[in-house]
Design a protein around this motif. Structure first.
Motif, PDB file in Angstrom:
ATOM      1  N   ALA A 100      51.593 126.136 140.415  1.00 40.03           N
ATOM      2  CA  ALA A 100      51.015 127.425 140.037  1.00 40.03           C
ATOM      3  C   ALA A 100      51.063 127.621 138.520  1.00 40.03           C
ATOM      4  O   ALA A 100      50.098 128.099 137.910  1.00 40.03           O
ATOM      5  N   VAL A 101      52.174 127.223 137.896  1.00 38.51           N
ATOM      6  CA  VAL A 101      52.281 127.309 136.433  1.00 38.51           C
ATOM      7  C   VAL A 101      51.272 126.376 135.770  1.00 38.51           C
ATOM      8  O   VAL A 101      50.667 126.710 134.744  1.00 38.51           O
ATOM      9  N   GLN A 102      51.075 125.192 136.349  1.00 42.53           N
ATOM     10  CA  GLN A 102      50.050 124.291 135.825  1.00 42.53           C
ATOM     11  C   GLN A 102      48.683 124.960 135.834  1.00 42.53           C
ATOM     12  O   GLN A 102      47.886 124.794 134.896  1.00 42.53           O
ATOM     13  N   GLY A 103      48.376 125.700 136.897  1.00 41.24           N
ATOM     14  CA  GLY A 103      47.092 126.386 136.968  1.00 41.24           C
ATOM     15  C   GLY A 103      46.940 127.434 135.884  1.00 41.24           C
ATOM     16  O   GLY A 103      45.866 127.572 135.277  1.00 41.24           O
ATOM     17  N   VAL A 104      48.017 128.178 135.606  1.00 41.24           N
ATOM     18  CA  VAL A 104      47.993 129.167 134.523  1.00 41.24           C
ATOM     19  C   VAL A 104      47.710 128.476 133.191  1.00 41.24           C
ATOM     20  O   VAL A 104      46.862 128.918 132.400  1.00 41.24           O
ATOM     21  N   ALA A 105      48.416 127.378 132.939  1.00 43.68           N
ATOM     22  CA  ALA A 105      48.219 126.641 131.684  1.00 43.68           C
ATOM     23  C   ALA A 105      46.825 126.028 131.626  1.00 43.68           C
ATOM     24  O   ALA A 105      46.176 126.028 130.567  1.00 43.68           O
ATOM     25  N   GLY A 106      46.335 125.512 132.747  1.00 43.10           N
ATOM     26  CA  GLY A 106      44.991 124.934 132.782  1.00 43.10           C
ATOM     27  C   GLY A 106      43.926 125.956 132.446  1.00 43.10           C
ATOM     28  O   GLY A 106      42.919 125.639 131.797  1.00 43.10           O
ATOM     29  N   ALA A 107      44.140 127.206 132.867  1.00 40.68           N
ATOM     30  CA  ALA A 107      43.183 128.262 132.532  1.00 40.68           C
ATOM     31  C   ALA A 107      43.102 128.487 131.025  1.00 40.68           C
ATOM     32  O   ALA A 107      42.049 128.858 130.493  1.00 40.68           O
ATOM     33  N   LEU A 108      44.210 128.277 130.315  1.00 40.92           N
ATOM     34  CA  LEU A 108      44.199 128.414 128.854  1.00 40.92           C
ATOM     35  C   LEU A 108      43.483 127.261 128.167  1.00 40.92           C
ATOM     36  O   LEU A 108      42.947 127.419 127.067  1.00 40.92           O
ATOM     37  N   LEU A 109      43.461 126.088 128.803  1.00 43.19           N
ATOM     38  CA  LEU A 109      42.949 124.887 128.143  1.00 43.19           C
ATOM     39  C   LEU A 109      41.421 124.799 128.141  1.00 43.19           C
ATOM     40  O   LEU A 109      40.812 124.520 127.108  1.00 43.19           O
ATOM     41  N   VAL A 110      40.810 125.015 129.293  1.00 39.01           N
ATOM     42  CA  VAL A 110      39.380 124.687 129.423  1.00 39.01           C
ATOM     43  C   VAL A 110      38.484 125.585 128.569  1.00 39.01           C
ATOM     44  O   VAL A 110      37.678 125.080 127.773  1.00 39.01           O
ATOM     45  N   PRO A 111      38.554 126.934 128.668  1.00 36.17           N
ATOM     46  CA  PRO A 111      37.671 127.748 127.827  1.00 36.17           C
ATOM     47  C   PRO A 111      37.925 127.549 126.334  1.00 36.17           C
ATOM     48  O   PRO A 111      36.980 127.512 125.540  1.00 36.17           O
ATOM     49  N   SER A 112      39.186 127.417 125.948  1.00 33.15           N
ATOM     50  CA  SER A 112      39.507 127.278 124.529  1.00 33.15           C
ATOM     51  C   SER A 112      38.986 125.965 123.958  1.00 33.15           C
ATOM     52  O   SER A 112      38.561 125.912 122.798  1.00 33.15           O
ATOM     53  N   SER A 113      39.029 124.905 124.749  1.00 36.15           N
ATOM     54  CA  SER A 113      38.558 123.617 124.248  1.00 36.15           C
ATOM     55  C   SER A 113      37.054 123.638 123.999  1.00 36.15           C
ATOM     56  O   SER A 113      36.573 123.150 122.965  1.00 36.15           O
ATOM     57  N   LEU A 114      36.302 124.214 124.924  1.00 35.19           N
ATOM     58  CA  LEU A 114      34.858 124.313 124.707  1.00 35.19           C
ATOM     59  C   LEU A 114      34.528 125.267 123.563  1.00 35.19           C
ATOM     60  O   LEU A 114      33.618 125.015 122.772  1.00 35.19           O
ATOM     61  N   ALA A 115      35.260 126.377 123.482  1.00 35.50           N
ATOM     62  CA  ALA A 115      35.036 127.317 122.383  1.00 35.50           C
ATOM     63  C   ALA A 115      35.303 126.656 121.037  1.00 35.50           C
ATOM     64  O   ALA A 115      34.634 126.945 120.038  1.00 35.50           O
ATOM     65  N   LEU A 116      36.275 125.756 120.986  1.00 37.66           N
ATOM     66  CA  LEU A 116      36.579 125.021 119.758  1.00 37.66           C
ATOM     67  C   LEU A 116      35.381 124.183 119.323  1.00 37.66           C
ATOM     68  O   LEU A 116      35.048 124.108 118.133  1.00 37.66           O
ATOM     69  N   ILE A 117      34.709 123.558 120.293  1.00 38.02           N
ATOM     70  CA  ILE A 117      33.512 122.770 119.985  1.00 38.02           C
ATOM     71  C   ILE A 117      32.393 123.661 119.464  1.00 38.02           C
ATOM     72  O   ILE A 117      31.726 123.346 118.473  1.00 38.02           O
ATOM     73  N   ILE A 118      32.170 124.790 120.149  1.00 40.47           N
ATOM     74  CA  ILE A 118      31.100 125.702 119.742  1.00 40.47           C
ATOM     75  C   ILE A 118      31.327 126.205 118.318  1.00 40.47           C
ATOM     76  O   ILE A 118      30.391 126.371 117.533  1.00 40.47           O
ATOM     77  N   SER A 119      32.577 126.446 117.970  1.00 40.07           N
ATOM     78  CA  SER A 119      32.890 126.961 116.631  1.00 40.07           C
ATOM     79  C   SER A 119      32.737 125.897 115.546  1.00 40.07           C
ATOM     80  O   SER A 119      32.404 126.214 114.405  1.00 40.07           O
ATOM     81  N   ALA A 120      32.981 124.638 115.891  1.00 42.88           N
ATOM     82  CA  ALA A 120      32.998 123.573 114.889  1.00 42.88           C
ATOM     83  C   ALA A 120      31.654 122.868 114.720  1.00 42.88           C
ATOM     84  O   ALA A 120      31.392 122.275 113.673  1.00 42.88           O
ATOM     85  N   PHE A 121      30.811 122.902 115.755  1.00 42.06           N
ATOM     86  CA  PHE A 121      29.540 122.179 115.711  1.00 42.06           C
ATOM     87  C   PHE A 121      28.381 123.151 115.867  1.00 42.06           C
ATOM     88  O   PHE A 121      28.531 124.233 116.439  1.00 42.06           O
ATOM     89  N   ILE A 388      33.392 132.082 131.960  1.00 41.06           N
ATOM     90  CA  ILE A 388      32.481 132.510 133.027  1.00 41.06           C
ATOM     91  C   ILE A 388      31.815 131.307 133.667  1.00 41.06           C
ATOM     92  O   ILE A 388      31.759 131.185 134.906  1.00 41.06           O
ATOM     93  N   ASN A 389      31.318 130.388 132.848  1.00 41.12           N
ATOM     94  CA  ASN A 389      30.634 129.221 133.380  1.00 41.12           C
ATOM     95  C   ASN A 389      31.569 128.348 134.208  1.00 41.12           C
ATOM     96  O   ASN A 389      31.191 127.832 135.272  1.00 41.12           O
ATOM     97  N   ASN A 390      32.803 128.187 133.751  1.00 41.36           N
ATOM     98  CA  ASN A 390      33.775 127.412 134.520  1.00 41.36           C
ATOM     99  C   ASN A 390      34.149 128.115 135.817  1.00 41.36           C
ATOM    100  O   ASN A 390      34.326 127.467 136.857  1.00 41.36           O
ATOM    101  N   ALA A 391      34.285 129.445 135.770  1.00 44.89           N
ATOM    102  CA  ALA A 391      34.593 130.189 136.992  1.00 44.89           C
ATOM    103  C   ALA A 391      33.456 130.062 137.999  1.00 44.89           C
ATOM    104  O   ALA A 391      33.697 129.874 139.202  1.00 44.89           O
ATOM    105  N   VAL A 392      32.227 130.154 137.528  1.00 50.76           N
ATOM    106  CA  VAL A 392      31.067 129.998 138.415  1.00 50.76           C
ATOM    107  C   VAL A 392      31.069 128.618 139.069  1.00 50.76           C
ATOM    108  O   VAL A 392      30.861 128.482 140.281  1.00 50.76           O
ATOM    109  N   ALA A 393      31.332 127.577 138.277  1.00 56.17           N
ATOM    110  CA  ALA A 393      31.335 126.215 138.807  1.00 56.17           C
ATOM    111  C   ALA A 393      32.430 126.027 139.849  1.00 56.17           C
ATOM    112  O   ALA A 393      32.211 125.389 140.899  1.00 56.17           O
TER     113      ALA A 393
END
Length: 452
Positions: A100-121, A388-393
């Motif tokens: 369950a803790v892994q799931g909480v941490a995983g929720a922090l990883l996926v949106p932030s990683s994509l947002a990092l790409i959007i901000s840098a490229f 949102i996109n990850n939640a939809v998927a």
């Protein structure tokens, strides 16, 4: 610096996606060691999915409000610590809590990683970077069962959770080299929205998971679904009235964002249902070993890895619409070719051609789809857009798997597999139609306007 950003984003998401699939083949060994039977196996998977699904929206909002590098760092440390606890778990209860803790941490990883790409490229570079990100995250989902099978057969199920240690350590080192992005000025956490959003997604996700064991008429399932629906309605009301909403509803007025998420739901329902049922058929009917069943889909991963970045770059030049239209049709052809599967099973003639064709279609589809959705919204909303996109998927995948019994019947056999393959093909063609009719390539026009 941008290459470091891309590597960090890929590795951070890779561990989250890998952990959602690698554990599946280890479940029998876990139950033999810790006891608990089917209930333990189910909750080792579900504890991760419920917390990840419930908290992904608030995680995306935090990514937009605060420094994305800091949110990623917290997520990585928490994921690593939870992985160690999983590996050392002395009982089933401790393992479930750690998951369950892994799931909480995983929720922090996926949106932030994509947002990092959007901000840098931006422009074509952004589409190409998203292509590489999608290729590696898709690879994590597909190679997870193979890696898990190898560790279980040669070492122990506990090593399945140790896989995360090296990529997390490398990612933390690289992340330390990146400048901390400034927090959003005056930003505040939308606490009511966060609570209601978590209840809404968590209730729906829990109901979709539990109905497989309990059935839709079970009070626990009905109660969870009711809580999810009521919380979802309350969430929408609150988000319309609060000054700084976690989810600004105006984001759905962006045409490509709204249409792209509809296409995502249909396409990812097919992506989740097809490989799962093919893998189950190989093990339960064709008699293929677990690690070989995981290995059977590796050609899909290889083709996607080789081509996804290229298709992402092309989508940045000419627009995502045609790739999102043609790609799902190619994937559908790949799954339809698997109708050749017969008894006795022959991998080289009955399955491998379809996996290669499907890989080509996935490479054609996923990066342009993600680019069209995330590129249509401002970079300041990249975190919540990705969430949102990850939640939809993920919800699409859960709905598809929940409906699998209706398609297959009581027992999975060749006829059931064939019905699944036909349903998957129909879903993919529907997703192609939604994309072809609805997508306007707003991100491409915006970029061209900025250049002029």
């Amino acid at each position: 610096m941008r290459r470091t950003v891309l590597v960090v984003a890929i590795l951070a998401s890779f561990v989250a996606f890998l952990d959602s699939s690698v554990v599946n083949v280890a479940l029998p060994a876990i139950a033999r060691d810790l006891g608990g039977g089917l209930a333990l196996q189910q909750w080792v998977v579900d504890a991760y999915l419920v917390t990840l699904g419930a908290l992904i929206l608030i995680a995306g909002s935090l990514s937009d409000l605060f420094s994305r590098t800091r949110v990623l760092f917290v997520g990585l440390i928490a994921f690593g610590a939870a992985s160690v606890l999983c590996a050392l778990a002395p009982s089933g209860g401790v393992l479930i809590a750690a998951r369950a803790v892994q799931g909480v941490a995983g929720a922090l990883l996926v949106p932030s990683s994509l947002a990092l790409i959007i901000s840098a490229f931006d422009g074509e570079d952004q589409s190409r970077a998203i292509g590489r990100w999608t290729a590696w995250t898709s690879a994590a989902m597909l190679i997870g069962p193979f890696l898990g099978g190898v560790f279980v057969d040669t070492l122990s199920w506990r090593w399945v959770f140790g896989i995360n240690a090296l990529p997390i350590a490398v990612t933390c080192v690289l992340l330390a080299r990146l400048p901390a992005a400034p927090a959003k000025a005056g930003g505040r956490v939308d606490v009511p929205g966060a609570v209601l959003g978590a209840l809404a997604l968590g209730g729906i996700v829990f109901a979709l998971i539990e109905q497989g064991q309990r059935g839709w008429t079970d009070p626990v399932v009905l109660g969870s679904a009711a809580i999810g629906v009521v919380a979802g309605i309350a969430f929408l009301i609150v988000e319309r009235r609060v000054r700084q909403p976690m989810l600004p509803l105006s984001i759905f007025r962006v045409h490509d964002f709204a249409v792209g998420n509809v296409a995502t739901f249909v396409i990812y329902a097919a992506f989740s249902l097809g490989p799962l049922m093919v893998g189950l058929y190989l093990q339960q009917v064709a008699g293929v070993a677990a690690w070989l069943a995981g290995l059977a889909l590796v050609p899909t991963t290889v083709v996607s890895l080789l081509l996804a970045g290229r298709f992402g770059r092309w989508a940045g030049k000419v627009g995502a619409r045609w790739f999102m239209t043609v790609g799902p049709v190619i994937v559908a052809i790949g799954f339809l070719s698997m109708l050749l599967i017969r008894h006795p099973f022959d991998y080289w003639t009955q399955l491998m051609p379809g996996t290669i064709i499907a890989g080509l279609g996935i490479a054609t589809t996923v990066a342009p789809l993600t680019s069209a959705i995330l590129g249509s919204t401002p970079p300041s909303q990249a975190g919540i857009s990705s969430a949102i996109n990850n939640a939809v998927a993920r919800v699409a995948g859960l709905v598809a798997v929940a409906c699998a019994g209706l398609i297959v019947g009581e027992h999975l056999d060749l006829g059931g597999l064939q019905r699944v393959l036909l349903v998957v093909a129909v879903l993919l063609v529907l997703g192609a139609a939604v994309s072809g009719i609805g997508i306007r390539d707003e991100f491409l026009r915006r970029d061209n306007g900025a250049r002029r």
